[in-house]
Design a protein around this motif. Structure first.
Motif, short mmCIF file in Angstrom:
data_model
loop_
_atom_site.label_atom_id
_atom_site.label_comp_id
_atom_site.label_asym_id
_atom_site.label_seq_id
_atom_site.Cartn_x
_atom_site.Cartn_y
_atom_site.Cartn_z
N GLY A 84 0.72 -1.25 -0.40
CA GLY A 84 -0.55 0.32 0.08
C GLY A 84 1.01 1.47 -0.21
N CYS A 85 0.67 2.43 -0.60
CA CYS A 85 1.51 3.25 -0.83
C CYS A 85 0.07 4.93 0.34
N GLN A 86 1.08 5.84 0.47
CA GLN A 86 0.76 7.37 1.07
C GLN A 86 1.51 7.77 0.65
N SER A 87 0.83 9.14 -0.20
CA SER A 87 1.27 10.06 -0.84
C SER A 87 0.56 11.03 -0.32
N TYR A 88 1.79 12.02 0.19
CA TYR A 88 1.67 13.49 0.13
C TYR A 88 2.15 15.20 0.06
N GLU A 89 1.33 15.92 0.20
CA GLU A 89 2.10 17.61 0.15
C GLU A 89 3.49 17.32 1.05
N ALA A 90 4.15 17.54 1.41
CA ALA A 90 5.10 17.54 2.52
C ALA A 90 4.45 18.42 3.62
N THR A 91 4.66 20.11 3.01
CA THR A 91 4.10 20.87 3.98
C THR A 91 2.86 20.86 4.50
N GLN A 92 2.04 20.02 4.04
CA GLN A 92 0.65 19.87 4.15
C GLN A 92 0.25 18.96 5.47
N PHE A 93 1.49 17.31 5.26
CA PHE A 93 1.63 16.96 5.53
C PHE A 93 1.86 17.37 7.58
N TYR A 129 -2.57 14.75 10.19
CA TYR A 129 -2.22 13.19 9.08
C TYR A 129 -2.60 11.75 9.87
N THR A 130 -3.16 11.35 9.37
CA THR A 130 -2.32 9.36 9.77
C THR A 130 -1.92 8.52 9.55
N LEU A 131 -0.53 8.73 9.50
CA LEU A 131 0.31 7.89 9.03
C LEU A 131 0.48 5.86 8.82
N ASP A 132 0.42 5.89 8.24
CA ASP A 132 0.64 3.80 8.48
C ASP A 132 1.66 3.60 8.08
N PRO A 133 2.93 3.28 8.74
CA PRO A 133 4.38 3.32 8.56
C PRO A 133 4.67 1.65 8.39
N TYR A 134 3.09 1.14 8.41
CA TYR A 134 3.29 -0.07 7.08
C TYR A 134 2.98 0.01 5.88
N MET A 135 2.36 1.07 5.42
CA MET A 135 2.95 1.36 3.60
C MET A 135 4.35 2.06 3.73
N THR A 136 4.59 2.63 2.10
CA THR A 136 4.98 2.86 1.74
C THR A 136 4.93 4.75 1.54
N GLN A 137 5.75 5.74 2.67
CA GLN A 137 5.33 6.70 2.59
C GLN A 137 6.27 7.44 1.08
N ILE A 138 5.17 8.63 0.82
CA ILE A 138 5.90 9.42 -0.56
C ILE A 138 5.92 10.89 -0.02
N MET A 139 6.04 11.53 -0.29
CA MET A 139 5.94 13.03 -0.10
C MET A 139 7.42 13.88 -0.95
N TRP A 140 5.63 14.40 -1.06
CA TRP A 140 5.51 15.49 -2.45
C TRP A 140 6.51 17.42 -1.68
N GLN A 141 7.50 17.29 -2.50
CA GLN A 141 7.39 19.02 -1.94
C GLN A 141 8.42 18.82 -0.75
N ILE A 142 9.57 18.54 -0.77
CA ILE A 142 9.84 18.07 0.52
C ILE A 142 10.98 19.44 0.44
N TRP A 143 11.74 20.23 -0.66
CA TRP A 143 12.18 21.28 -0.16
C TRP A 143 11.67 22.10 0.22
N GLY A 144 10.81 22.43 0.06
CA GLY A 144 10.19 23.71 0.46
C GLY A 144 9.25 23.37 2.11
N VAL A 145 9.37 21.96 2.73
CA VAL A 145 8.30 21.83 3.72
C VAL A 145 8.85 22.73 5.35
N GLY A 146 7.13 22.93 5.74
CA GLY A 146 6.58 23.80 6.31
C GLY A 146 6.58 25.38 5.75
N ASP A 147 6.81 25.82 4.31
CA ASP A 147 6.65 26.85 4.18
C ASP A 147 5.55 27.28 3.70
#
Ligand SMILES: C[S@@+](CC[C@H](N)C(=O)[O-])C[C@H]1O[C@@H](n2cnc3c(N)ncnc32)[C@H](O)[C@@H]1O
Length: 271
Positions: free
Chosen positions: A140-149, A154-172
């Motif tokens: 299974g897979c969870q896919s997020y915009e990093a800042t929104q995450f 959000y509830t992260l499920d570590p048994y799924m693959t996590q994909i974090m987009w736009q990690i460069w600007g996280v927190g902006d």
């Protein structure tokens, strides 16, 4: 339907090779093509298909809010359609994946009764599946915009693959175009992630090749080391799964099946 029309297409990540024939045809047949690709060879390839190509990336300016940039991109596309032209707007990757103006112009122009459509393209996630050999079906897979995450519960499920987009600007939260890379958000993100993973859990900084002449970056790092990692605007963070979760015994009982029967039939490589 009114006279103007819009088709939104995706050029793929490695532009010249990953563009579908359908997309190439839309580009060739358009009166005008608006293009948002962050590299020159990509823009040049689109221009070789249709010389009347206008770049949308000029709307990005240091210090200018990205919200305003997206609004300006929408305005030029909408104006061209309303003037009766057959318009093609080309975004890199898949044009509907993490692209704000593409969805917005479709919504506005559809409401105004113009003919609008979107064609799929090869996204960074598609490249990632191929390069890293990660099949979303496995865990299974969870896919997020990093800042929104980061900002939301959000509830992260570590048994799924996590994909974090736009990690460069996280927190902006200002959404201004900048060359400065702040890492405060990254540190808090790591604290949040480490609630779910063991200390030595590794992650992958992934950058799909943008041309056949490059190689993809697939750098394995310890998740805790993320704040000091070398990230840039095209980096995507991939956090591998902890493995498969336990079976839900209640469900198996209700279906009158056993773990052994499932394993025999699925022959999952992990079990
Ligand atoms: C505005 S989104 C565009 C995504 C694009 N529409 C797609 O379909 O992949 C930008 C984010 O996509 C990801 N991205 C873009 N180019 C990438 C690449 N070459 N390799 C890995 N991820 C990429 C990064 O997470 C980046 O911050």
């Amino acid at each position: 339907m009114k006279k103007g029309s819009l088709v939104i297409v995706g050029t793929g990540i490695s532009v010249a090779g990953q563009m579908t024939i359908i997309t190439q045809n839309h580009i060739k047949q358009a009166d005008v093509v608006f293009v948002a690709i962050p590299n020159k060879p990509g823009v040049e390839f689109v221009k070789s298909l249709n010389p009347n190509t206008v770049s949308l990336t000029d709307h990005y300016e240091i210090g200018k809010s990205r919200v305003q940039t997206y609004q300006d991109m929408c305005d030029v596309i909408i104006n061209a359609v309303e003037s009766g032209q057959k318009v093609c707007a080309a975004f890199y990757g898949h044009p509907g994946v993490f692209v704000n103006p593409s969805h917005r112009v479709i919504e506005i122009l559809r409401e105004r009764e113009f003919s609008v459509s979107m064609e799929p393209g090869i996204s960074a996630e598609d490249c990632l599946v191929a390069d890293l050999g990660i099949d979303p079906a496995q865990y299974g897979c969870q896919s997020y915009e990093a800042t929104q995450f980061l900002f939301r519960k959000y509830t992260l499920d570590p048994y799924m693959t996590q994909i974090m987009w736009q990690i460069w600007g996280v927190g902006d939260h200002v959404f201004k175009t900048t060359t400065e890379h702040k890492t405060d958000g990254l540190k808090i993100l790591v604290d949040k992630l480490m609630q779910h993973y063991p200390e030595n859990h590794t992650a992958i900084i992934y950058e799909a090749r943008i041309s056949p002449f490059f190689v993809s970056r697939m750098e394995e790092i310890r998740l805790v080391d993320l704040p000091s990692a070398n990230l840039n605007a095209i980096s995507t963070l991939v956090i591998p799964s902890l493995g498969l979760p336990d079976y839900n015994q209640e469900v198996l009982d209700a279906l009158h099946i056993t773990e052994e029967e499932i394993k025999r039939n699925l022959q999952h490589p992990e079990e």
